[in-house]
Design an enzyme around this catalytic site. Sequence first.
Site, PDB file in Angstrom:
ATOM      1  N   GLY A   1       0.822  -1.198   0.000  1.00  0.00           N
ATOM      2  CA  GLY A   1       0.000   0.000   0.000  1.00  0.00           C
ATOM      3  C   GLY A   1       0.860   1.254   0.000  1.00  0.00           C
ATOM      4  O   GLY A   1       2.086   1.191   0.110  1.00  0.00           O
ATOM      5  N   MET A   2       0.219   2.401  -0.114  1.00  0.00           N
ATOM      6  CA  MET A   2       0.940   3.671  -0.206  1.00  0.00           C
ATOM      7  C   MET A   2       1.836   3.899   1.012  1.00  0.00           C
ATOM      8  O   MET A   2       3.026   4.179   0.873  1.00  0.00           O
ATOM      9  CB  MET A   2      -0.058   4.815  -0.352  1.00  0.00           C
ATOM     10  CG  MET A   2       0.575   6.190  -0.478  1.00  0.00           C
ATOM     11  SD  MET A   2      -0.654   7.468  -0.814  1.00  0.00           S
ATOM     12  CE  MET A   2      -1.640   7.417   0.705  1.00  0.00           C
ATOM     13  N   LEU A   3       1.283   3.765   2.213  1.00  0.00           N
ATOM     14  CA  LEU A   3       2.092   3.936   3.412  1.00  0.00           C
ATOM     15  C   LEU A   3       3.039   2.770   3.600  1.00  0.00           C
ATOM     16  O   LEU A   3       4.203   2.957   3.979  1.00  0.00           O
ATOM     17  CB  LEU A   3       1.189   4.086   4.638  1.00  0.00           C
ATOM     18  CG  LEU A   3       1.909   4.159   5.993  1.00  0.00           C
ATOM     19  CD1 LEU A   3       2.904   5.311   6.038  1.00  0.00           C
ATOM     20  CD2 LEU A   3       0.899   4.265   7.126  1.00  0.00           C
TER      21      LEU A   3
ATOM     22  N   TYR B   1     -16.256   3.465   8.801  1.00  0.00           N
ATOM     23  CA  TYR B   1     -14.790   3.389   8.756  1.00  0.00           C
ATOM     24  C   TYR B   1     -14.188   3.794  10.098  1.00  0.00           C
ATOM     25  O   TYR B   1     -13.344   3.079  10.650  1.00  0.00           O
ATOM     26  CB  TYR B   1     -14.264   4.288   7.636  1.00  0.00           C
ATOM     27  CG  TYR B   1     -12.766   4.471   7.664  1.00  0.00           C
ATOM     28  CD1 TYR B   1     -11.916   3.440   7.274  1.00  0.00           C
ATOM     29  CD2 TYR B   1     -12.202   5.674   8.082  1.00  0.00           C
ATOM     30  CE1 TYR B   1     -10.531   3.612   7.312  1.00  0.00           C
ATOM     31  CE2 TYR B   1     -10.836   5.853   8.115  1.00  0.00           C
ATOM     32  CZ  TYR B   1     -10.002   4.814   7.735  1.00  0.00           C
ATOM     33  OH  TYR B   1      -8.638   4.983   7.777  1.00  0.00           O
TER      34      TYR B   1
ATOM     35  N   TRP C   1      -5.369  12.225   6.327  1.00  0.00           N
ATOM     36  CA  TRP C   1      -5.277  12.816   4.992  1.00  0.00           C
ATOM     37  C   TRP C   1      -3.963  12.431   4.300  1.00  0.00           C
ATOM     38  O   TRP C   1      -3.206  13.289   3.831  1.00  0.00           O
ATOM     39  CB  TRP C   1      -5.426  14.334   5.072  1.00  0.00           C
ATOM     40  CG  TRP C   1      -6.745  14.828   5.569  1.00  0.00           C
ATOM     41  CD1 TRP C   1      -7.646  14.162   6.348  1.00  0.00           C
ATOM     42  CD2 TRP C   1      -7.319  16.126   5.339  1.00  0.00           C
ATOM     43  NE1 TRP C   1      -8.735  14.955   6.619  1.00  0.00           N
ATOM     44  CE2 TRP C   1      -8.565  16.164   6.022  1.00  0.00           C
ATOM     45  CE3 TRP C   1      -6.895  17.245   4.641  1.00  0.00           C
ATOM     46  CZ2 TRP C   1      -9.399  17.281   5.996  1.00  0.00           C
ATOM     47  CZ3 TRP C   1      -7.723  18.361   4.640  1.00  0.00           C
ATOM     48  CH2 TRP C   1      -8.966  18.376   5.289  1.00  0.00           C
TER      49      TRP C   1
ATOM     50  N   ILE D   1      -4.497 -10.539   7.429  1.00  0.00           N
ATOM     51  CA  ILE D   1      -4.545 -10.304   8.877  1.00  0.00           C
ATOM     52  C   ILE D   1      -5.885 -10.678   9.494  1.00  0.00           C
ATOM     53  O   ILE D   1      -6.001 -10.776  10.717  1.00  0.00           O
ATOM     54  CB  ILE D   1      -4.193  -8.847   9.232  1.00  0.00           C
ATOM     55  CG1 ILE D   1      -5.244  -7.866   8.696  1.00  0.00           C
ATOM     56  CG2 ILE D   1      -2.790  -8.503   8.751  1.00  0.00           C
ATOM     57  CD1 ILE D   1      -5.086  -6.453   9.240  1.00  0.00           C
TER      58      ILE D   1
ATOM     59  N   THR E   1      -9.643   0.966   3.584  1.00  0.00           N
ATOM     60  CA  THR E   1      -9.538   2.425   3.601  1.00  0.00           C
ATOM     61  C   THR E   1     -10.588   3.156   2.779  1.00  0.00           C
ATOM     62  O   THR E   1     -10.572   4.388   2.729  1.00  0.00           O
ATOM     63  CB  THR E   1      -8.149   2.851   3.084  1.00  0.00           C
ATOM     64  OG1 THR E   1      -7.960   2.346   1.750  1.00  0.00           O
ATOM     65  CG2 THR E   1      -7.045   2.327   3.991  1.00  0.00           C
TER      66      THR E   1
END
Length: 278
Positions: A10-12, A125, A150, A37, A62
């Site tokens: 993922g991005m992070l 969420y 964000w 998970i 997300t």
Amino acid sequence: MKVLITGAKGMLGQDMVAEFQRRDYEVHAADHKILDITDIQAVRAAITALKPDIVVNCAAYTDVDKAESEPEIAMRVNGLGPRNLALACEATGAVLLHISTDYVFDGEKEGPYEIWDTPNPINVYGKSKLWGENYVRSLMHRYFIVRTSWLFGKGGRNFVTTMLELAKRGGPIRVVNDQRGCPTYTVDLARACADLVESGCFGVYHVTNQGATTWYEFAREIFRCAGIQVDLEAVTSDQFPRPAKRPKNSELYSFPLREILEWEIRNWRQGLTDMVHG
């Protein structure tokens, strides 16, 4: 030191992998195909076999709007997933760093939210992420819960890439101007998380870039930074309805982050410049 990073594609997750590799950790990067998970047996088997010193959980559901129509999936990934990791980490002695969100708050507070403010999520969420937080908190002794907000970065779709794509299509762009929060560059977030792990100062933290803004102001800065002229219109949340309600204010106050890290995360505009021009 051995670190297992979930949600690693993922991005992070990509920036988290790069940050720990830069520090010469033995990094084991696991995406959903490698480690689901939500599967408690798979999680226990993986962590028992690998015996990591640290587990960094970047795996998450997300899609804020889609969560409203898929609450069970969101709860399974964002709630039961962290529970499974917490149980396995506590059993093996691993430290867990779990990524959470500003959306655990309802947005009704005047001013930024502090780590001791009471969460009260207003969408599925946010509820699912709070459930995950509560499991980690109740099941573990050594953990970090990192609330952030964000997110933008080079490794995935986000608000910055969406705005730049819309600009290429032409036409007016409408962005809400009554929701306030802290944009956060994933590169800076990964560095702060790694430093937190090395500090050994467990607990709950708010980790964002410095400065708060609205989505409209964020968009305006994106186009200014990229040197693009667009027809940008500020609208209210009522004029731009979404399936999931968003908090009007989700600005996070970082205390005591600076006191632990002994450095301050830079302003979000600097991170944006690096992403756009780097």
